[in-house]
Design a protein around this motif. Structure first.
Motif, mmCIF file in Angstrom:
data_model
loop_
_atom_site.group_PDB
_atom_site.id
_atom_site.type_symbol
_atom_site.label_atom_id
_atom_site.label_comp_id
_atom_site.label_asym_id
_atom_site.label_seq_id
_atom_site.Cartn_x
_atom_site.Cartn_y
_atom_site.Cartn_z
ATOM 1 N N VAL A 125 0.742 -1.276 0.108
ATOM 2 C CA VAL A 125 -0.051 -0.087 0.097
ATOM 3 C C VAL A 125 1.051 1.240 -0.017
ATOM 4 O O VAL A 125 0.544 2.085 -0.799
ATOM 5 N N ALA A 126 1.851 1.169 0.818
ATOM 6 C CA ALA A 126 2.877 2.539 0.886
ATOM 7 C C ALA A 126 3.592 2.466 -0.485
ATOM 8 O O ALA A 126 3.664 3.550 -0.927
ATOM 9 N N ALA A 127 3.964 1.446 -1.054
ATOM 10 C CA ALA A 127 4.691 1.483 -2.627
ATOM 11 C C ALA A 127 3.588 2.387 -3.424
ATOM 12 O O ALA A 127 4.189 3.191 -4.453
ATOM 13 N N TYR A 128 2.489 1.638 -3.308
ATOM 14 C CA TYR A 128 1.315 2.170 -4.193
ATOM 15 C C TYR A 128 0.998 3.561 -4.146
ATOM 16 O O TYR A 128 1.065 4.440 -5.136
ATOM 17 N N ALA A 129 0.820 3.990 -2.904
ATOM 18 C CA ALA A 129 0.615 5.490 -2.797
ATOM 19 C C ALA A 129 1.525 6.275 -3.194
ATOM 20 O O ALA A 129 1.476 7.566 -3.651
ATOM 21 N N ALA A 130 2.928 5.782 -3.005
ATOM 22 C CA ALA A 130 4.382 6.840 -3.443
ATOM 23 C C ALA A 130 4.633 6.642 -4.952
ATOM 24 O O ALA A 130 5.214 7.553 -5.349
ATOM 25 N N ILE A 131 4.376 5.754 -5.427
ATOM 26 C CA ILE A 131 4.716 5.229 -6.997
ATOM 27 C C ILE A 131 3.766 5.570 -7.914
ATOM 28 O O ILE A 131 3.765 6.009 -9.030
ATOM 29 N N GLY A 132 2.380 5.304 -7.487
ATOM 30 C CA GLY A 132 1.139 5.227 -8.356
ATOM 31 C C GLY A 132 0.930 4.113 -8.882
ATOM 32 O O GLY A 132 -0.518 4.031 -9.676
ATOM 33 N N THR A 133 1.710 2.847 -8.904
ATOM 34 C CA THR A 133 1.425 1.719 -9.433
ATOM 35 C C THR A 133 1.711 0.523 -8.404
ATOM 36 O O THR A 133 2.458 0.846 -7.488
ATOM 37 N N PRO A 134 1.156 -0.807 -8.601
ATOM 38 C CA PRO A 134 1.377 -1.731 -7.532
ATOM 39 C C PRO A 134 2.940 -1.983 -7.826
ATOM 40 O O PRO A 134 3.384 -2.349 -8.939
ATOM 41 N N ALA A 135 3.452 -2.483 -6.604
ATOM 42 C CA ALA A 135 4.952 -3.070 -6.462
ATOM 43 C C ALA A 135 5.050 -4.150 -7.352
ATOM 44 O O ALA A 135 6.286 -4.368 -7.761
ATOM 45 N N PHE A 136 4.273 -5.294 -7.580
ATOM 46 C CA PHE A 136 4.418 -6.388 -8.457
ATOM 47 C C PHE A 136 3.600 -6.316 -9.597
ATOM 48 O O PHE A 136 3.515 -7.330 -10.317
ATOM 49 N N GLY A 137 3.277 -5.033 -10.067
ATOM 50 C CA GLY A 137 2.647 -4.999 -11.400
ATOM 51 C C GLY A 137 1.175 -5.273 -11.423
ATOM 52 O O GLY A 137 0.661 -5.757 -10.507
ATOM 53 N N GLU B 60 13.540 8.080 -1.744
ATOM 54 C CA GLU B 60 14.614 7.277 -0.595
ATOM 55 C C GLU B 60 14.239 7.173 0.767
ATOM 56 O O GLU B 60 14.453 6.348 1.245
ATOM 57 N N GLU B 61 13.528 8.500 1.073
ATOM 58 C CA GLU B 61 13.108 8.368 2.548
ATOM 59 C C GLU B 61 12.088 7.098 2.774
ATOM 60 O O GLU B 61 11.878 6.625 3.978
ATOM 61 N N LEU C 50 11.646 1.517 4.801
ATOM 62 C CA LEU C 50 10.214 1.157 5.334
ATOM 63 C C LEU C 50 9.448 0.182 4.476
ATOM 64 O O LEU C 50 9.436 -0.918 4.632
ATOM 65 N N VAL C 51 9.457 0.614 3.024
ATOM 66 C CA VAL C 51 8.840 -0.371 2.181
ATOM 67 C C VAL C 51 9.624 -1.786 1.813
ATOM 68 O O VAL C 51 8.944 -2.875 1.969
ATOM 69 N N GLY C 52 10.973 -1.620 1.800
ATOM 70 C CA GLY C 52 11.774 -2.788 1.564
ATOM 71 C C GLY C 52 11.787 -3.783 2.926
ATOM 72 O O GLY C 52 11.842 -5.045 2.532
ATOM 73 N N ARG D 12 9.871 -9.536 8.521
ATOM 74 C CA ARG D 12 9.151 -8.159 8.329
ATOM 75 C C ARG D 12 9.243 -7.615 9.909
ATOM 76 O O ARG D 12 9.276 -8.026 10.978
ATOM 77 N N PRO D 13 8.779 -6.092 9.790
ATOM 78 C CA PRO D 13 8.948 -5.520 11.223
ATOM 79 C C PRO D 13 7.486 -5.705 11.543
ATOM 80 O O PRO D 13 6.593 -5.777 10.907
ATOM 81 N N SER D 14 7.399 -5.443 13.044
ATOM 82 C CA SER D 14 6.145 -5.286 13.776
ATOM 83 C C SER D 14 5.313 -3.983 13.613
ATOM 84 O O SER D 14 5.952 -3.170 12.880
ATOM 85 N N VAL D 15 4.226 -3.789 13.838
ATOM 86 C CA VAL D 15 3.365 -2.684 13.164
ATOM 87 C C VAL D 15 3.986 -1.600 14.256
ATOM 88 O O VAL D 15 4.104 -0.324 13.887
ATOM 89 N N ALA D 16 4.343 -1.867 15.420
ATOM 90 C CA ALA D 16 5.079 -0.730 16.179
ATOM 91 C C ALA D 16 6.368 -0.336 15.717
ATOM 92 O O ALA D 16 6.600 0.959 15.622
ATOM 93 N N GLU D 17 7.126 -1.275 15.289
ATOM 94 C CA GLU D 17 8.314 -0.944 14.122
ATOM 95 C C GLU D 17 8.214 0.056 13.004
ATOM 96 O O GLU D 17 8.943 0.963 12.564
ATOM 97 N N VAL D 18 7.057 -0.408 12.383
ATOM 98 C CA VAL D 18 6.595 0.380 11.287
ATOM 99 C C VAL D 18 6.421 1.986 11.635
ATOM 100 O O VAL D 18 6.664 2.839 10.993
#
Length: 630
Positions: free
Chosen positions: A211-223, A246-247, A251-253, A263-269
């Motif tokens: 969802v974060a990648a989609y909001a920042a890029i405008g397209t799904p991360a896996f196409g 870059e910022e 987070l997304v990676g 993966r991080p926990s939601v608190a770590e996110v």
């Protein structure tokens, strides 16, 4: 729930196949449609807009879906977060299952990106942090969203709102999905979902990264493309993060790690969002959305509730479920007042106190016969603030209003109180005469009180204590009882109820125990309100035991389980994760009806057993504490 923008606009008119009302809620417009049903706009009786999702008939016809849907909605109703749309009403048993949530006046993330393009970094960080907070609350209720995607995130003026949490799990159990039908889009699934592996809260973290990648890029991360192609890339290939600022890369990676353990926990996110913004704590400004997206909020503000007209025919109500009226019913006209026939006076040698003590009197004990003047069944049970009834004197009837349909007994002349005889308590006799107007008959209910003794269930009146066959806890009069010589002797001390033991109970998944049952056998009746102790083997989250009618306390290792221990412990909870249980662990249960139980965990079903269950010993003390008052 999705406030989608269709070809006909945001608030689409109802069409021929759309219902006009659902369980008393008037439907005024269609908000959108998804894989599981359609969403409509309605209003509460107080005028607040709500979004009502009506499930598709294909799912409604599946009994297992209805069972899971009911279970998930009950869990969802416990979710009360700042960044979730609360579930306020539902019905899983009607002709078409539905649920109602608070209406959020804002576009979905998918609609905002499709119309205005990708979002700026500060907005994405606040978006992801808000969704992470919502997931904390959702996971805390034992739910994994399973379908977190841009269309299930609404953008409100004060932050995002996550909707439709947990409902996808109900669809997973249906014959439709088991035969290959996929609910929702696979574009935002996690690798373990695509591979059919175990689901956990980390599944939602992977979707949050998408969802974060989609909001920042405008397209799904896996196409995009065919479902099989997208799922293959999710499982075997790395995401395409071209154009990701870059910022947001760390987070997304980290969220898109293939292995759920990485993966991080939601608190770590949330911490990663704060670090990426250069702040130790995110502060959400009122203008957190770009101006073009914020302008869409005003266009989605629901109009005031329409003027109420006679409602259209409603769906047939579910047996046992009260209908929810769209507006208060108009009371029928009062019948003409009939004179009350004179009733012979009560013999003067019977005392009639002016005000019966609490818990006594005809309202508390005499069954009500007949119906009220309006034609509805007469209420039973005690009336705490009932005023003295209108009575007819021998000189003629004086009753007026609705009470004339039920003339009360003639009031006797006041009698001076009799003196108490030494060593005995005067017997208190309460007599209520009920006569039926026009019927020519009367029923007399006389209630007798034994010398100085009152049963506990009579003294409590409105107490919710259940009669399970066990005697209630004896009570003692702290003031003592007068002796034959006029002196006061101390009352006997309160005696604890005797425990009843049940050994080696195999409690299956989705079954529960009632502490009032003499046989203490597991049951899975959906209509049973006495869910004192239940076990859920969640395939999508941590297993747990829980109660709907009381409080649980997991005793510390080495803490001796006893009635006194359970009475004194106050570390209350309504659910305990089974991963916190070790063999021999003990749980105190105090029910709302006054029963106390000590539950000893003995283990789970062996892996070779096709059934999923846990084995427990139960020791129960019935009527050991004061029942919860309504």
């Amino acid at each position: 729930m999705v406030n989608s923008v269709g070809s006909s606009g945001i608030f689409q008119p109802l069409e021929g196949d759309d219902p006009r009302a659902i369980a008393g809620y008037r439907l005024t417009a269609k908000l959108g449609a998804g894989g599981m049903g359609k969403v409509y706009l309605s209003y509460t009786p107080g005028g607040r807009p709500v979004a009502i999702k009506v499930i598709r008939p294909e799912f409604s016809e599946d009994a297992e879906f209805r069972r899971r849907f009911k279970q998930e909605v009950q869990s969802a109703q416990r979710v009360q977060g700042l960044f979730t749309a609360p579930v306020i009403d539902s019905d899983a048993d009607g002709p078409s299952p539905w649920l109602a949530t608070a209406y959020v006046p804002g576009p979905s993330l998918s609609a905002a990106v499709a119309e205005h393009g990708r979002l700026p970094v500060p907005t994405v960080l606040l978006l992801v942090a808000g969704i992470a907070e919502a997931l904390q609350v959702i996971h805390g209720a034992g739910i994994v969203h399973r379908d977190l995607k841009p269309s299930n995130v609404l953008l409100a003026a004060d932050g995002p709102r996550v909707i439709d949490f947990g409902i996808a799990r109900a669809a997973d159990a249906t014959s439709l999905t088991s035969s290959g039908v996929t609910v929702g889009t696979p574009t935002f699934m996690a690798p373990e979902q695509a591979a059919g592996s175990a689901i956990s809260p980390a599944t939602d973290v992977f979707a949050l990264g998408q969802v974060a990648a989609y909001a920042a890029i405008g397209t799904p991360a896996f196409g995009e493309g065919t479902s099989h192609g997208v799922l293959y890339r999710i499982v075997h290939e790395e995401p395409d993060l071209t154009g990701l600022p870059e910022e947001l890369r760390e987070l997304v990676g980290r969220c898109l790690a293939k292995d759920a353990a990485d993966r991080p926990s939601v608190a770590e996110v949330i911490e990663l969002c704060g670090a990426a913004s250069g702040q130790t704590q995110l502060r959400r400004p009122e203008d957190w959305l770009p101006s073009a997206v914020a302008a869409d909020i005003t266009t989605r503000t629901a109009a005031p509730a329409p003027v109420q007209t006679p409602p259209p025919p409603l769906e047939a109500p579910t047996a046992g479920a009260p209908a929810r009226p769209a507006q208060p019913p108009v009371p029928p006209a009062q019948p003409p007042v009939q004179p009350a026939p004179a009733v012979p006076p009560v013999p003067t040698e019977v005392n009639h106190p002016q005000t019966p003590p609490p818990g006594f009197g005809p309202a508390a004990y005499a069954p009500t016969v007949g119906a009220t003047a309006q034609g509805t069944p007469a209420a039973t049970g005690p009336t705490p603030t009932a005023s003295a009834p209108t009575v007819a004197t021998p000189a003629g009837p004086t009753a007026t209003g609705p009470t004339a349909a039920y003339p009360a007994a003639a009031a006797p002349a006041p009698q001076p109180p009799k003196k108490k005889r030494k060593g005995l308590v005067t017997a208190l006799v309460l007599v209520c005469l009920l006569a039926f107007a026009g019927a020519g008959g009367g029923v007399v209910y006389a209630l007798m009180k034994d010398n100085g003794q009152t049963k506990k269930d009579q003294a409590d009146g409105s107490t919710k204590a259940k009669t399970s066959g066990a005697s209630p806890t004896p009570s003692a009069d702290p003031t003592g009882t007068p002796g034959g010589d006029g002196t006061s002797t101390p009352a006997a001390p309160v005696q604890d109820p005797k425990p009843v033991d049940f050994k080696d109970i195999n409690l299956p998944d989705d079954y529960h125990l009632s502490m009032a049952d003499e046989s203490m056998k597991p049951t899975n009746s959906d209509n049973d309100t006495d869910v004192d102790f239940s076990y859920q083997d969640n395939s999508y989250s941590d297993d747990q035991v829980s109660t709907d009618n009381g409080k649980l306390v997991l005793l510390n290792p080495g803490e001796q389980g006893s009635l006194d221990t359970c009475r004194n412990e106050t570390r209350f909870t309504e659910s305990i994760l089974t991963k916190q249980l070790t063999k021999g662990a003990q749980i105190c249960l105090t029910t709302d009806y006054g029963h106390v139980a000590l539950i000893t965990f003995k283990g789970f079903a062996p892996k070779s057993d096709p059934s999923s269950y846990m084995t427990v010993d139960v020791r129960v003390w019935r009527n050991a504490v004061q029942p919860k008052q309504d």
